[in-house]
Design an enzyme around this catalytic site. Structure first.
Site, PDB file in Angstrom:
ATOM      1  N   PHE A 118       0.863  -1.174   0.000  1.00  0.00           N
ATOM      2  CA  PHE A 118       0.000   0.000   0.000  1.00  0.00           C
ATOM      3  C   PHE A 118       0.897   1.221   0.000  1.00  0.00           C
ATOM      4  O   PHE A 118       2.093   1.116   0.287  1.00  0.00           O
ATOM      5  CB  PHE A 118      -0.883  -0.016   1.248  1.00  0.00           C
ATOM      6  CG  PHE A 118      -2.341  -0.162   0.958  1.00  0.00           C
ATOM      7  CD1 PHE A 118      -2.794  -1.032  -0.009  1.00  0.00           C
ATOM      8  CD2 PHE A 118      -3.281   0.578   1.674  1.00  0.00           C
ATOM      9  CE1 PHE A 118      -4.152  -1.168  -0.262  1.00  0.00           C
ATOM     10  CE2 PHE A 118      -4.634   0.446   1.424  1.00  0.00           C
ATOM     11  CZ  PHE A 118      -5.075  -0.423   0.451  1.00  0.00           C
ATOM     12  N   ASP A 212     -21.254  13.605  13.716  1.00  0.00           N
ATOM     13  CA  ASP A 212     -22.135  13.918  14.852  1.00  0.00           C
ATOM     14  C   ASP A 212     -21.406  13.888  16.197  1.00  0.00           C
ATOM     15  O   ASP A 212     -21.587  14.773  17.037  1.00  0.00           O
ATOM     16  CB  ASP A 212     -23.304  12.930  14.922  1.00  0.00           C
ATOM     17  CG  ASP A 212     -24.096  12.868  13.630  1.00  0.00           C
ATOM     18  OD1 ASP A 212     -23.751  13.611  12.692  1.00  0.00           O
ATOM     19  OD2 ASP A 212     -25.052  12.083  13.556  1.00  0.00           O
ATOM     20  N   GLN A 231      -8.255  14.450   4.753  1.00  0.00           N
ATOM     21  CA  GLN A 231      -7.504  13.787   3.677  1.00  0.00           C
ATOM     22  C   GLN A 231      -8.334  13.676   2.403  1.00  0.00           C
ATOM     23  O   GLN A 231      -9.488  13.275   2.448  1.00  0.00           O
ATOM     24  CB  GLN A 231      -7.104  12.378   4.118  1.00  0.00           C
ATOM     25  CG  GLN A 231      -6.420  11.584   3.012  1.00  0.00           C
ATOM     26  CD  GLN A 231      -5.832  10.287   3.539  1.00  0.00           C
ATOM     27  OE1 GLN A 231      -6.553   9.349   3.854  1.00  0.00           O
ATOM     28  NE2 GLN A 231      -4.527  10.232   3.660  1.00  0.00           N
ATOM     29  N   HIS A 233      -8.640  11.648  -1.010  1.00  0.00           N
ATOM     30  CA  HIS A 233      -8.194  10.395  -1.613  1.00  0.00           C
ATOM     31  C   HIS A 233      -8.014  10.624  -3.103  1.00  0.00           C
ATOM     32  O   HIS A 233      -8.873  11.217  -3.749  1.00  0.00           O
ATOM     33  CB  HIS A 233      -9.226   9.290  -1.372  1.00  0.00           C
ATOM     34  CG  HIS A 233      -8.712   7.924  -1.685  1.00  0.00           C
ATOM     35  ND1 HIS A 233      -8.489   7.500  -2.970  1.00  0.00           N
ATOM     36  CD2 HIS A 233      -8.361   6.891  -0.871  1.00  0.00           C
ATOM     37  CE1 HIS A 233      -8.024   6.251  -2.939  1.00  0.00           C
ATOM     38  NE2 HIS A 233      -7.937   5.864  -1.668  1.00  0.00           N
ATOM     39  N   LEU A 243     -15.438   5.569  -3.908  1.00  0.00           N
ATOM     40  CA  LEU A 243     -14.010   5.267  -3.844  1.00  0.00           C
ATOM     41  C   LEU A 243     -13.592   4.126  -4.764  1.00  0.00           C
ATOM     42  O   LEU A 243     -14.242   3.101  -4.830  1.00  0.00           O
ATOM     43  CB  LEU A 243     -13.637   4.879  -2.416  1.00  0.00           C
ATOM     44  CG  LEU A 243     -12.158   4.527  -2.257  1.00  0.00           C
ATOM     45  CD1 LEU A 243     -11.356   5.769  -1.972  1.00  0.00           C
ATOM     46  CD2 LEU A 243     -11.944   3.498  -1.186  1.00  0.00           C
ATOM     47  N   GLU A 246      -7.222   1.968  -3.214  1.00  0.00           N
ATOM     48  CA  GLU A 246      -5.798   2.037  -3.441  1.00  0.00           C
ATOM     49  C   GLU A 246      -5.248   0.655  -3.810  1.00  0.00           C
ATOM     50  O   GLU A 246      -4.191   0.535  -4.413  1.00  0.00           O
ATOM     51  CB  GLU A 246      -5.147   2.526  -2.127  1.00  0.00           C
ATOM     52  CG  GLU A 246      -3.706   2.849  -2.241  1.00  0.00           C
ATOM     53  CD  GLU A 246      -3.212   3.617  -1.010  1.00  0.00           C
ATOM     54  OE1 GLU A 246      -3.960   4.443  -0.463  1.00  0.00           O
ATOM     55  OE2 GLU A 246      -2.070   3.388  -0.601  1.00  0.00           O
ATOM     56  N   ARG A 277      -0.863   9.438  -0.100  1.00  0.00           N
ATOM     57  CA  ARG A 277      -2.101   9.978  -0.682  1.00  0.00           C
ATOM     58  C   ARG A 277      -2.065  11.467  -0.909  1.00  0.00           C
ATOM     59  O   ARG A 277      -2.557  11.961  -1.933  1.00  0.00           O
ATOM     60  CB  ARG A 277      -3.267   9.664   0.246  1.00  0.00           C
ATOM     61  CG  ARG A 277      -3.589   8.229   0.194  1.00  0.00           C
ATOM     62  CD  ARG A 277      -4.740   7.902   1.080  1.00  0.00           C
ATOM     63  NE  ARG A 277      -5.034   6.488   0.883  1.00  0.00           N
ATOM     64  CZ  ARG A 277      -5.869   5.806   1.622  1.00  0.00           C
ATOM     65  NH1 ARG A 277      -6.500   6.401   2.615  1.00  0.00           N
ATOM     66  NH2 ARG A 277      -6.081   4.541   1.376  1.00  0.00           N
ATOM     67  N   HIS A 341     -12.021  12.230   2.003  1.00  0.00           N
ATOM     68  CA  HIS A 341     -12.029  10.808   2.311  1.00  0.00           C
ATOM     69  C   HIS A 341     -11.972  10.495   3.797  1.00  0.00           C
ATOM     70  O   HIS A 341     -12.740   9.692   4.312  1.00  0.00           O
ATOM     71  CB  HIS A 341     -10.837  10.166   1.611  1.00  0.00           C
ATOM     72  CG  HIS A 341     -10.719   8.684   1.821  1.00  0.00           C
ATOM     73  ND1 HIS A 341     -11.759   7.828   1.577  1.00  0.00           N
ATOM     74  CD2 HIS A 341      -9.676   7.918   2.227  1.00  0.00           C
ATOM     75  CE1 HIS A 341     -11.367   6.585   1.837  1.00  0.00           C
ATOM     76  NE2 HIS A 341     -10.115   6.614   2.240  1.00  0.00           N
ATOM     77  N   GLU A 365     -12.522   6.975  13.689  1.00  0.00           N
ATOM     78  CA  GLU A 365     -12.322   8.190  12.903  1.00  0.00           C
ATOM     79  C   GLU A 365     -12.807   9.442  13.636  1.00  0.00           C
ATOM     80  O   GLU A 365     -12.299  10.541  13.400  1.00  0.00           O
ATOM     81  CB  GLU A 365     -13.021   8.061  11.538  1.00  0.00           C
ATOM     82  CG  GLU A 365     -12.596   9.146  10.576  1.00  0.00           C
ATOM     83  CD  GLU A 365     -13.049   8.886   9.140  1.00  0.00           C
ATOM     84  OE1 GLU A 365     -13.310   7.721   8.788  1.00  0.00           O
ATOM     85  OE2 GLU A 365     -13.130   9.868   8.384  1.00  0.00           O
ATOM     86  N   ARG A 376      -2.918  10.365   6.705  1.00  0.00           N
ATOM     87  CA  ARG A 376      -3.049   8.969   7.091  1.00  0.00           C
ATOM     88  C   ARG A 376      -2.574   8.046   5.976  1.00  0.00           C
ATOM     89  O   ARG A 376      -2.828   8.297   4.817  1.00  0.00           O
ATOM     90  CB  ARG A 376      -4.525   8.652   7.363  1.00  0.00           C
ATOM     91  CG  ARG A 376      -4.802   7.183   7.550  1.00  0.00           C
ATOM     92  CD  ARG A 376      -6.244   6.917   7.863  1.00  0.00           C
ATOM     93  NE  ARG A 376      -7.125   7.029   6.721  1.00  0.00           N
ATOM     94  CZ  ARG A 376      -7.448   5.997   5.920  1.00  0.00           C
ATOM     95  NH1 ARG A 376      -6.937   4.803   6.131  1.00  0.00           N
ATOM     96  NH2 ARG A 376      -8.286   6.169   4.927  1.00  0.00           N
TER      97      ARG A 376
END
Ligand code: FAD
Ligand code: SF4
Ligand code: SF4
Ligand code: FES
Lengths: 550, 370
Positions: A118, A212, A231, A233, A243, A246, A277, A341, A365, A376
């Protein structure tokens, strides 16, 4: 209105982070319940395709220390190194546990968990399950919830935290199916509500990702950290933002501009399509801005991988491209562009998920521990949901089991009820969707891949205007209120960070990273109806900042 | 403003839809027609969003991911279940069709397109949806070592997103609401086929009870309607094969299936006329003779006496032995067969043939279903 129930630990959100936290708290002996506005298996964790990072060393030599270094460097040195080391150390054990619970990982020739390369990783470290890794993890965690018969308040919209005597003691929810406010008391509350991608018009995030939990924490005075760090993507499908994983580039796909050039050779000559990214998103945006795009996109080409490989390993990706862009990647390149993203920022926590407010925790997150800093790495978010979900669950349970009382003062409930009634009673004014669409479009324009001072300033004013208009709206979506507050925090933090670091790129006024003045986290708190900016140092253990090249 | 922002400037189309509105508190039901302008790339879900935003804020439906992975947006279009976010509208609009949208079937409706999923989840729970530990964990504390080939057995089952489209259309559930149903049974197969699960036999016993696998009517609607290619009916067939492999054949359905194998092996044909006595016992067989004779008269089954042996019965026997020998009976065999077929199909579609089986011209291969 009455208190519906009391528990030791209540987890708000039932994605990977929430479910993992609940399981841990239950196994530690606490009485646990989850609250989720959608059924747990519908959480957006299920959309993660690519995989989860742990130094298992199944595909080549690897160790947690290398994983940690890659993560620190990827974060543009804004990540807290203690938190990163914990993540990388605990990751392998946590992944084996998922496997023992039944996660359906892809396998190597010798029957181990398969791993693939990755972006910006020194080894093929991303464990995966074809291109449905997140889905597989959500399923296995839900299976474990079912096994433990954990209580889920399903389709309950958490709206407001109960704070009494400087402690978080529960949450007030709107019951989406039956209507009405329901209060759930708890000794400790864990926020695991996921990201806020819906702030942007082009996003990989689900409709439910409206930040929220971050906004709920903000409203009770808790700090949000690094909110400017959104970020982008590099490969989201035009026009909807869906998406394209990757994993496609991990399998060998190319990125091309309108001239058919693999343009990354000018931006990241070594790593090429496997660069970080933020680097790729900026390269794409530059190509597009300089007129080498194809109708506002660049092209992701995987034709050379061949039909069999695409069908076998990237089946889901092909289905997405065919459904949402009408393009079959076996025969044609896919049009892609950068889209919002992942939110590196979130509720400020320590390495046990604790926030500033006693009894309140955050994970996943929605939280900012911070392991991702300014950028990230792909595959690290799922790992964070698991490892830090587990840690938050463990600590929240321990605290709850050593403290006895839960008090939800009636006044808190009465206030909530009154406020909601007022909101519902308003009939004049604008429909929320207009404001929502305007917010999302302007965030993309003024707070996107590249940031300019004037644009950020204008965006701040715009949001203030939208908030006024929103005050007059019939509330179909309490979510919009949350989004508007978060956008405000992002702009305030973004303007204060006068440098370029990771996802925060200011090529026009502050093109360089500035470690002397800005190697620190932003914090935003809400005080008397307005955002208040503060700073917090980065925790460093082993690694001093260096120039970041790929 | 950079180009990348223009998400809304694509060409549009006029979309017409009818929606069955329903309110469970009053019981009111009404078919309403809507017409809205939508971008050409819009899915059914996008169109519902436009209606909700701009025409009628009270329209109720579920959504989240809008990318076919969360399973929220199952509903019926013209009487068949679909995922709204997977259904592109352009072709439908071009054809001039005005589709009717309604809530999924076999589940109580709460409001408009929102159904109560409680029965769905209680079936899900009924099959014991978690890995039953029991086998020793690997000594090194790491992962179980399992070949990809073994994991392929449950690949399709693990694609399930719990959307309920299969349940909506299930024939057997319509007549027997207690039937475990396609989703739960596919989930069951996900564990039965998993070499890490220590509960295979107990599970198969459970799924062989009434309202279990043999109650499926084999209408194949679930396969047809599943948006993720889980093919629940195939999962049920795999559970059947595993049951027989493990000697669980008390159900009539299992006996029936077993007899098929025996029959194919001894004669190369399916001696369907003998099937009834073998699986149901002699008394009920007499009751069914009328039916069998009827079939025979219509040339559906070869007459029972004398047993008619197909020319190539040897091959059938050899095949049977081979499958047994290599341990390819049960679900593994079915999945490997599927893979081989998919490969052949794909290669044929693309003009190539690889290891295609030799088919003798003029010889009708024996036809079996079960
Ligand atoms: C398309 C996509 C692909 C990705 N791929 C990868 C990848 O390959 N590898 C990787 O590491 N990361 C990946 N990520 C990132 C990663 O998936 C997410 O960051 C992570 O899954 C978030 O998990 P979570 O548990 O924090 O939140 P979520 O899974 O989003 O769950 C949030 C939960 O909170 C609930 N909730 C929210 N608001 C409320 C409220 N007001 N009241 C009640 N409940 C509420 C929701 O119902 C939901 O259950 C990807 C992200 C996306 C969008
Ligand atoms: S094949 Fe069986 S399980 Fe599938 S829909 Fe028909 S009756 Fe239901
Ligand atoms: S088997 Fe298919 S149709 Fe049924 S719930 Fe799963 S994904 Fe949906
Ligand atoms: S909205 Fe998630 S499957 Fe359709």
């Amino acid at each position: 209105m009455a208190v519906e129930a009391k528990h030791d630990v209540v987890v708000i959100g039932a994605g990977c982070a929430g479910m993992r936290a609940a399981i841990e708290a239950h196994d530690a002996g606490a009485d646990v319940a989850l609250v989720s506005k959608i059924h747990p298996t519908r959480s957006h964790s299920g959309a993660a395709e690519g995989g989860i990072n742990a130094a298992l060393g199944n595909a080549s030599e690897d160790d947690p220390e290398t994983h940690a270094y890659d993560t620190v460097k990827g974060s543009d040195y804004l990540g807290d190194q203690e938190a990163i080391e914990i993540l990388c150390q605990e990751a392998p054990g946590d992944v084996y546990q998922l496997e023992h619970w039944g996660a359906v990982f892809s396998r190597t020739e010798d029957g181990r968990i398969a791993q693939r390369p990755f972006g910006a990783a020194g080894a093929p470290r991303t464990a995966y399950a074809a291109d449905i890794t997140g889905h597989v993890l959500v399923q296995v965690l839900y299976e474990q919830l079912s096994r433990r018969e954990l209580k889920v308040y399903d389709e309950y919209f958490a709206w407001r935290l109960v704070v009494d005597e400087d402690r978080c003691q529960g949450v007030i929810c709107w019951d989406l199916l039956d209507g009405g406010l329901k209060t759930i008391g708890a000794k400790t509350v864990i926020i695991a509500t996921g990201g806020a991608g819906r702030l942007y018009v082009g996003t990989t995030n689900a409709y439910a990702c409206t930040g929220d939990g971050m906004a709920m924490a903000l409203r009770v005075g808790v700090a949000l950290e690094d909110m400017e760090m959104m970020q982008f993507h590099p490969t989201t499908l035009a026009p909807t933002g869906v998406l394209i994983t990757e994993g496609t580039r991990g399998e060998g796909a190319y990125l091309l501009n309108s001239e058919g050039e693999r343009f990354l050779k000018r931006y990241a000559p070594n790593a090429m399509e496997l660069a970080s990214r933020d680097v790729i998103s900026r390269a794409e945006q530059t190509e597009i801005d300089e007129g080498r795009g194809v109708e506002g996109n660049v092209l992701l080409d995987m034709r050379h991988l061949g039909a069999e490989r695409i069908l076998e390993r990237l089946h889901g990706t092909r289905e997405l491209a065919m459904t949402f862009a009408g393009v079959d990647p076996i025969y044609e390149p896919i049009p892609v562009r950068p889209g919002a993203h992942y939110h590196m920022g979130g509720v400020d926590t320590d390495v046990w998920g604790r926030t500033e407010l006693e009894g309140l925790y955050a994970a996943g997150e929605a939280a900012c521990v911070s392991v991702h800093g300014a950028n990230r790495l792909g595959g690290n978010a799922l790992m964070e949901t698991i490892t830090y979900g587990k840690r938050a669950g463990a600590h929240a349970a321990e605290w709850a089991l050593t403290h006895t009382t839960v008090a939800v003062p009636e006044s808190v409930e009465r206030d909530a009820e009154r406020e909601l009634k007022q909101l519902l009673a308003r009939t004049e004014g604008e429909r929320p969707w207009r404001i929502r669409d305007e917010l999302a479009a302007t965030m993309h324009e003024n707070f996107g891949v590249f940031r300019r001072e004037e644009q950020m300033a204008r965006q701040g004013e715009l949001i203030a205007g939208l908030r006024e208009r929103y005050e007059n709206v019939v509330v179909q979506a309490l979510e919009l209120g949350f989004l508007l507050e978060l956008a405000t925090c992002m702009v305030v933090a973004g303007r204060a960070r006068k440098e370029s670091r990771g996802a925060h790129s200011r090529p026009y006024d502050f093109p360089e990273r500035d470690d002397v003045n800005f190697l620190k986290h932003t914090l935003v708190r809400w005080r008397d109806g307005a955002p208040e900016l503060d700073w917090k140092p980065v925790t460093m253990t082993k690694w001093q900042p260096q120039e970041r090249t790929y | 403003m950079s180009e990348a922002i223009l998400y809304t400037d694509s060409p549009t189309m006029d979309v017409r839809l009818k929606i069955w509105r329903f309110d469970s508190t009053t019981g009111d039901r009404e078919l309403k027609e809507y017409e809205v302008e939508a971008p050409e790339w819009a899915t059914l879900l996008d169109v519902l969003d436009i209606i909700k935003d701009r025409v009628d804020g009270s329209l109720a439906y579920r959504k989240s991911c809008r990318m076919m992975i969360c399973g929220s947006c199952g509903m019926r279009m013209d009487g068949g279940a679909v995922l709204a976010c997977k259904t592109r509208m352009a072709d439908i609009v071009a054809s001039g069709r005005v589709p009717t949208i309604s809530a999924m079937g076999n589940l109580p409706i709460v409001k408009d397109l929102v159904v109560d999923m409680t029965p769905f989840w209680s079936k899900f729970r009924a099959i014991g949806p978690w890995l039953r530990p029991g086998y020793d964990r690997p000594d090194d504390g790491k992962e179980y070592r399992i070949s990809q080939e073994r994991m392929n057995v449950i690949h399709k089952e693990s694609l399930c997103i719990n959307c309920g489209c299969c349940v909506s259309e299930c024939n057997a559930m319509e007549s027997d609401p207690e039937f475990l149903g396609p989703q739960a049974l596919a989930k069951g197969m996900r564990f039965v086929g998993d070499p890490r699960d220590a509960g295979t036999v107990e599970r198969l016993e459970d799924y062989n009870d009434s309202h279990g696998i043999w109650d499926c009517t084999r209408c194949y609607y679930c396969n047809e309607r599943c948006p993720k290619g889980v093919d629940p009916r195939d999962a049920i067939a795999k559970l059947g094969a595993e049951s027989i492999k493990h000697g669980i054949d008390r159900d009539m359905g299992a006996k029936h299936a077993k007899w098929f194998v025996k029959s194919a092996m001894t004669t190369g044909w399916l001696r369907e006329a003998e099937l009834v006595p073998k699986t149901q016992g002699i008394v009920s067989a007499i009751k069914q003779t009328g039916f069998a004779l009827e079939l025979a008269r219509h040339g559906k089954v070869p007459p029972p006496f004398p047993p008619h042996v197909a020319e190539r019965v040897k091959e059938a026997r050899l095949l049977y032995d081979l499958v047994k020998e290599q341990g390819r009976d049960g679900a593994l065999g079915i999945v490997q067969g599927e893979h081989a077929l998919a490969r052949i199909e794909f290669l044929e579609e693309h003009g190539a043939r690889l290891n295609a089986p030799e088919i003798q011209p003029g010889v009708e291969p024996p036809h079996a279903e079960g």
